[in-house]
Every structure is written in C-alpha cells, then in structure tokens.
Design a protein around this motif. Structure first.
Motif, PDB file in Angstrom:
ATOM      1  N   GLN A 135       0.819  -1.323   0.118  1.00 43.55           N
ATOM      2  CA  GLN A 135      -0.105   0.119  -0.007  1.00 43.55           C
ATOM      3  C   GLN A 135       0.852   1.315   0.017  1.00 43.55           C
ATOM      4  OE1 GLN A 135      -3.163   0.207  -0.628  1.00 43.55           O
ATOM      5  NE2 GLN A 135      -4.208   1.596   0.474  1.00 43.55           N
ATOM      6  N   TRP A 187       2.021   1.788  -3.605  1.00 45.08           N
ATOM      7  CA  TRP A 187       0.679   1.917  -4.365  1.00 45.08           C
ATOM      8  C   TRP A 187       0.594   3.483  -4.111  1.00 45.08           C
ATOM      9  CZ3 TRP A 187      -2.366   1.119  -8.504  1.00 45.08           C
ATOM     10  CH2 TRP A 187      -3.430   1.612  -8.269  1.00 45.08           C
ATOM     11  N   LEU A 188       0.567   4.363  -3.056  1.00 45.12           N
ATOM     12  CA  LEU A 188       0.486   5.518  -2.569  1.00 45.12           C
ATOM     13  C   LEU A 188       1.442   6.322  -3.027  1.00 45.12           C
ATOM     14  CD1 LEU A 188      -1.270   5.619   0.825  1.00 45.12           C
ATOM     15  CD2 LEU A 188      -2.488   5.409  -1.606  1.00 45.12           C
ATOM     16  N   ARG A 209       3.458   5.903  -5.634  1.00 46.29           N
ATOM     17  CA  ARG A 209       3.467   5.696  -6.941  1.00 46.29           C
ATOM     18  C   ARG A 209       2.650   6.724  -7.463  1.00 46.29           C
ATOM     19  NH1 ARG A 209       7.680   3.482  -9.623  1.00 46.29           N
ATOM     20  NH2 ARG A 209       7.774   2.046  -7.800  1.00 46.29           N
ATOM     21  N   GLY A 210       1.528   6.757  -6.839  1.00 45.27           N
ATOM     22  CA  GLY A 210       0.438   7.831  -6.987  1.00 45.27           C
ATOM     23  C   GLY A 210       1.006   9.344  -7.206  1.00 45.27           C
ATOM     24  N   ILE A 211       1.950   9.619  -6.045  1.00 43.80           N
ATOM     25  CA  ILE A 211       2.495  10.730  -5.975  1.00 43.80           C
ATOM     26  C   ILE A 211       3.572  10.799  -6.902  1.00 43.80           C
ATOM     27  CG2 ILE A 211       3.969  12.314  -4.602  1.00 43.80           C
ATOM     28  CD1 ILE A 211       1.288  12.146  -3.556  1.00 43.80           C
TER      29      ILE A 211
END
Lengths: 389, 389
Positions: A170, A173-174, A176-178
C-alpha cells in the motif's frame, strides 16, 4: 572494512550498477554527474555492513519512477537530501548513515549524492540485490523491516510523508500515485532501520560488488581480454556465483510503453545466423522479468537477466534497446536470501503476475547446494568477499 | 453567540447543506448517520466566528472525493479524526476547534463527526461558502491562509502528510492522487489557522445558514406554505440575499462520468409545456458550474445553481439527477468576498476552464450595490445575521 569512494570510482560503479539493474533501475549517468559535481575532490566513507554498531541509525535514500521518464526529467539535485531531512524531522531523529534500497541503476548513485551533500557515510548493502520496480520488493520488508514512514520530495520542494504501517504494498501504491503526479519521478527516504536490522535484512556489499564488476569489465577491455570472463571471475566468489550465457543475437523487436508509472514491454532477440530459427524473448516491467527461449523459461525473477553489448559487455537498459543491436544475454544467480519462499512472494514470478514458478538459472542441483549453505540472512551467510575492492 | 447543536438539528442541517452543495459536496446522509451514532444525546458547541480568540488554533476537517464514489464507499468513521490527530502531531500543537472547509454537502457533517468524537467545538464558518470540487478553491487561500501541511487518512489507517508550501493547487493535485488510489475518497485536515485568520478569511455563519435553510423548508412543508418563499425569506437577510428562479422543467438528459477523481457531466432540463422549445442545460464538475438557457449563461460559478424538487424544494445532487424528474432550478448570489478578482481567479469560471466571464445572478446593478458595501473580508462585512438560529 570501511573504505573511501572518490569521484574516480564513479564510472566503474555506474557500469556495474547498470549491469545489476537488469535492464532497469534507471540510467546512472545523470546520477553520476550530480555526485561528481557535489563531491569534487572529497571522498565518501563506505561502511562495511558487518562492522555497523547495532544502534546505528540508517535512513536509505532513492529515486523512484519509470526509467523512460528518468532519462528525460533531470532532478534539481536537492530532492534526495530533502527527503532524508523530511523523514528525520518526522521521526525526530537524525540519520548516522544512508544506504541504497537498490544497488542497480541510478539508485547506486542517489545515496552517494546525499552523502556528498551531507557528509554522511553510506552502508555497503541494499535491499534488492539488483533492481526491482516496486518499493515493497525489498529484502528489508521480507525479513521484517517495513518501509513506512516514507518521505518523498519533489523538484519544486514538495514534501510528502506516507505511513501505511506494515503494509509495504500500500505504501508503494500511494507513493507511486504521488510520483506519477510529480511527472513520473520522485525522490524518497524510507526503510529507516538500525545497524542490527541492516545486518539481518540487507544484501551485503552490493556497492563494492557493482564497483568491482564495472572495474573488471573496463580492465578487461583495456587489456583486450574477454569482459565476459572478467564478469564471471568477479562474480564467482560472491553471493551471485553463477553466470550463464542465455543467448547471443540481435534485437529484432522492442515494444515499450510507459503506463501506470512504469516502463512495461518486451524485446525479441533473433539469432545472428538467419538459418537458425530460435526465438528469444524478454518481458520487462522497468527491469527484465523473464527470458524465454522458444517459449521455455530460461531465467526468471529474482535471478538477473542482463542484456549487454555483444563485444564490449556494456550493459543495455530496457529504454536503451534498439533494433539491430548485437547483444549477449546473461543469466546471473541471486543470493539464497533472495530465493526463500518469503522472498519469492515479495519479488518472485507471482509478484509480477507471471504464471511460471521460480527456477534457478544454475539449475536445481546447484541451487540446492547453495541453499544448504544458507541458513539465515545473518552476518556470515555469504559475504560477497570476492567482490570487495 | 455560540450555541449548541444536537442530533435533532441534523436532518435540517443536512437538507440545507445539500442545497448549498449546488449539486455536489457529497450526499450528507451517511455523514449525518455517523454523527448521530457517535453524538447520541450529547450536544456540540458551535462557536460564532466573531467571538473567537485571535490565538485560538483551528484545524478544519473534511472528506474529499467524487460524490458518485462517496455514496457507495462508506467511511469506517475514524478517518476524519485520524487526519486531525495526524496534523496535530506533525505540527506539534493540539487543535482548540475544528471547522468545515466546505459548508455544502457531506462536509457540513465531517467536522461535527470529529467534534462528537473529540469533544472539540466547531467554528460556524467555512472556506467555500457552498461546495467546490477542489481543495484549493477556498476563501482561506484567496485571503492568504494556505492549505499545507495537509494530513490525509484512509480507511485502513493509512496516513499521508502533504506540504507544498503556498502552492494550494499542487497540494490539491497530490492529495487527489492519493484519494484516487484510496478508492476515490479520503478524509483530510488542512488549512490550520488562528482565530484571527478565521475572522479574516472565512465565510461566516454558514453552518447556521444551512441549518436555517433546511429548517425553513421543512416548516413550510409542514405548514403547507411555499418552501420556495421560505428559502427566499431565509436568505434575504444573509450574505446570499438574491434568489432567482432560473427554470422549471423536467430532466430530459443526464451525462455523468467519474473521471480523474471527479464526477463530471451535464444535465438537460426541458420545459413542462411541450409547446415551448426552451433548452436549459447545466454543466457540472461534482458541483453545478454553469446554467445556460438556449445557450445563454443565466448563472455561473461561484454563484449557486441549485436543482430542487418542483414541489417540495428537496435539493437534488448531480448523482441524484434522473430522467423525468420535475425540478426547479434556483440561482443564488454569493457573498461579495467570493466575487473579488482574487476569489474569481481561485473558483470563478476560468478556474473551471469556462470561457464565459462571471456575471452576478442578480444582475450587474444589484451586484455593484452589494460590492460597495463590501470593503474587506473583515468582521462586520456582512454577518449572515438573518440566518442565525
């Protein structure tokens, strides 16, 4: 033993780290330039992991992003240290040293950039023993040190802290989003740990191994001897002791797309002799994941699949693959601590959605022998001594 | 004067907040249920903004996400308070009160949920004076209080801190990336400020105005009088003093897609009398942005475009729009502090990529009169006194 690294070592280190990047990890060239610029004539202290004080506080630093973006989007330079300082502030504790999370590609250089800027030493170890595309694919995580809290810095001074407890996927995942929203690249500090935890969870002496590999390739070229023999000789006494030539041919097809923050695709390599009809194919997600000869797996993650120039052994990254290049493909075995069931769950074939099981590049018999020598990832369980410079 | 809010007030507050949501802001129904459950028979202290001590420390709390997702993805409930606590920890200072960043929709309820859980009072003011889709669209930001650092919490206990300095649009961009990766919804604490800053930058008494609106609509229905007259009477003595019936008709077409973390689309409302050929169309991004009658703008952001039931005046959100609904569309003027050049730059037509300039719903003459009474967003510049309950 600790040792001093100078700017003169950087070209060899970059070459070796590109080989260990197994096609990914980002081209270290820009990172090397940044380190050279900041370091000047000074040196960086590289700490041997076995000699760390148990209570030493280590904060690893890295770049994350798609290699296809990394080569176009140059960092301002202050971001990795800003990430380190942000994590220090959040934790209320200053780092005694930094360390790579990934010894392959540009992430061999980022901790050196932080060291050159801050004067901190760098631990000669990492958490991937090569390059992997995701932040959760770490021996650190496999053996119980988690990535959170992670600090991330952007080129406009943006600072982000992400804490997902013990859920490293997780966190990936977060983060990578940034990274995607910052244009595809970001700099991070994560997996803060003690010296004792480094000794328990890190792949030891991978900076010195990368440097030794790069140097051996260069010296062989200068002596007009085989750089492939030099690679094999250098690795023979390390934790990466098996090297196998998987294929020789020319690149005949490359499919590559930058999607979801990664460079994904495949490359087809055809025989040099048009009379033979072998088909050699490599699939990659930033890094080379699986190599198939006529549809049969010959090497698969976490073992290394390295595409190098046919003559000079210069490593070629996935974004550097071009039609018509004459290449050799090497399969290299990974240390036993990277092949345990827990390790394979984190970065083995299923972690990449591949249906084939892991099969050691050196064959099952040799692998069983190697595993019998591996009891735990504690100090002494393989030491990469042969790679020490 | 401060006052006490009890669970009995929540249905009226929810109705009024949905009206001020101008189609967006998220359905407050689930938020209302969560507050009722935690609050029980206790009450929440609502602080009048004019009476705040200058050094009171206020941390606003909110939900962010696409309303289409919000109605399907129920919060665990602890997230808004976790976001508040995360920001307190990061800043090293405890909040004396919380406050809405948005008085429309579910964000009328989130600070009440935090108050019910923590015992903190809630400031009767907000930074949007309605609902807007983006975190940077705040009177706080327009008048010099920035959103960073922002703390964000997810339903699995994820915690993220984002600091983009004074760049509130970059803060929105990064936080939206996290919200999307958390499934489309997240809870946040941001725009931490002093009591003096609340008085200077917030739209005053919007909680009491929402409650007064919801109550007036209910009382009119119970008395079998016109709820539309009740809305007009309630607003007449507030900073939102002009109400105009823009159109009466039935919903004949709705296009809606959840994209980039927002609910975007348009609704067409056709005349009840098939002999007339007027075409009334509303475009929305979470909230209604512009209403056009036969292609001509009749109301545009930041003025309010509210679609309500034709008879009961029950507000209808964009995700609640259905073919065949008989509706009235109301245009409502916003306070002068929301129409300054700086405010229009943050949340006027161009902020949404609309080419038409802002034109006040009440017409230019009336707007000029209102603006002449507005000198600065300081205390006393309009007080929403008529809406005080």
């Amino acid at each position: 033993m600790s040792w001093e690294l100078t700017a003169a070592d950087l070209p060899d280190l970059a070459r070796g780290a590109t080989l260990l990047g197994t096609g990914g990890g980002g081209d270290p060239y820009i990172g090397k330039m940044l380190v050279e610029q900041v370091l000047g004539t000074r040196s960086i202290t590289i700490l041997d992991p076995d000699e760390l004080a148990d209570d030493l506080f280590v904060i690893p630093t890295a770049q994350m992003g798609a290699p296809t973006v990394m080569i176009e989007k140059i960092p301002a330079g202050f971001e990795p240290t800003l990430a380190l300082r942000t994590l220090e502030e959040h934790l209320g504790r200053q780092a005694d040293a930094t360390m790579p999370i990934e010894c392959g590609g540009i992430n061999s250089m980022i901790p050196l950039l932080v060291a050159a800027e801050t004067g901190l030493p760098v631990v000669d170890a990492d958490g991937m023993g090569r390059a992997f595309p995701e932040l959760s694919m770490e021996t650190f995580a496999v053996y119980g040190v988690h990535g959170s809290p992670l600090a991330l810095a952007g080129e406009r001074g943006e600072r982000v802290i992400i804490d997902t407890g013990d859920d490293d996927r997780q966190m990936e995942w977060l983060a990578r989003g940034i990274a995607i929203r910052l244009g595809g690249v970001a700099h991070i500090a994560e997996y803060a740990m003690s010296g004792a935890e480094v000794k328990r969870t890190a792949v030891p002496r991978t900076i010195s191994m990368a440097l030794a590999l790069g140097r051996a390739i260069r010296l062989a070229r200068e002596a007009h001897t085989s750089p492939f023999d030099a690679i094999e000789a250098t690795l023979s006494t390390t934790l990466y002791s098996h090297v196998r030539e998987l294929f020789v041919g020319k690149v005949s097809d490359v499919e590559r797309r930058t999607t979801d923050g990664f460079a994904k695709g495949r490359a087809v390599i055809s025989p040099l002799d048009p009379a033979t009809h072998d088909r050699f194919e490599i699939a990659f997600q930033n890094e080379n994941l699986v190599a198939r000869l006529n549809g049969e797996v010959v090497t698969i993650v976490p073992d290394l699949i390295c595409v190098v120039d046919h003559e000079t052994a210069e490593p070629i990254t996935t974004e550097g693959l071009r039609y018509g290049q004459r290449v050799r493909v090497l399969g290299i075995s990974t240390p036993a601590m990277m092949r345990t069931p827990a390790a394979l769950q984190a970065f083995g074939p299923t972690a990449f959605g591949l249906s084939e099981p892991f099969a050691p590049v050196e064959g099952e018999v040799a692998a069983a022998e190697a595993a019998s020598r591996f009891t735990s990832p504690a100090p002494g369980a393989g030491t990469n001594q042969g790679a020490r410079i």
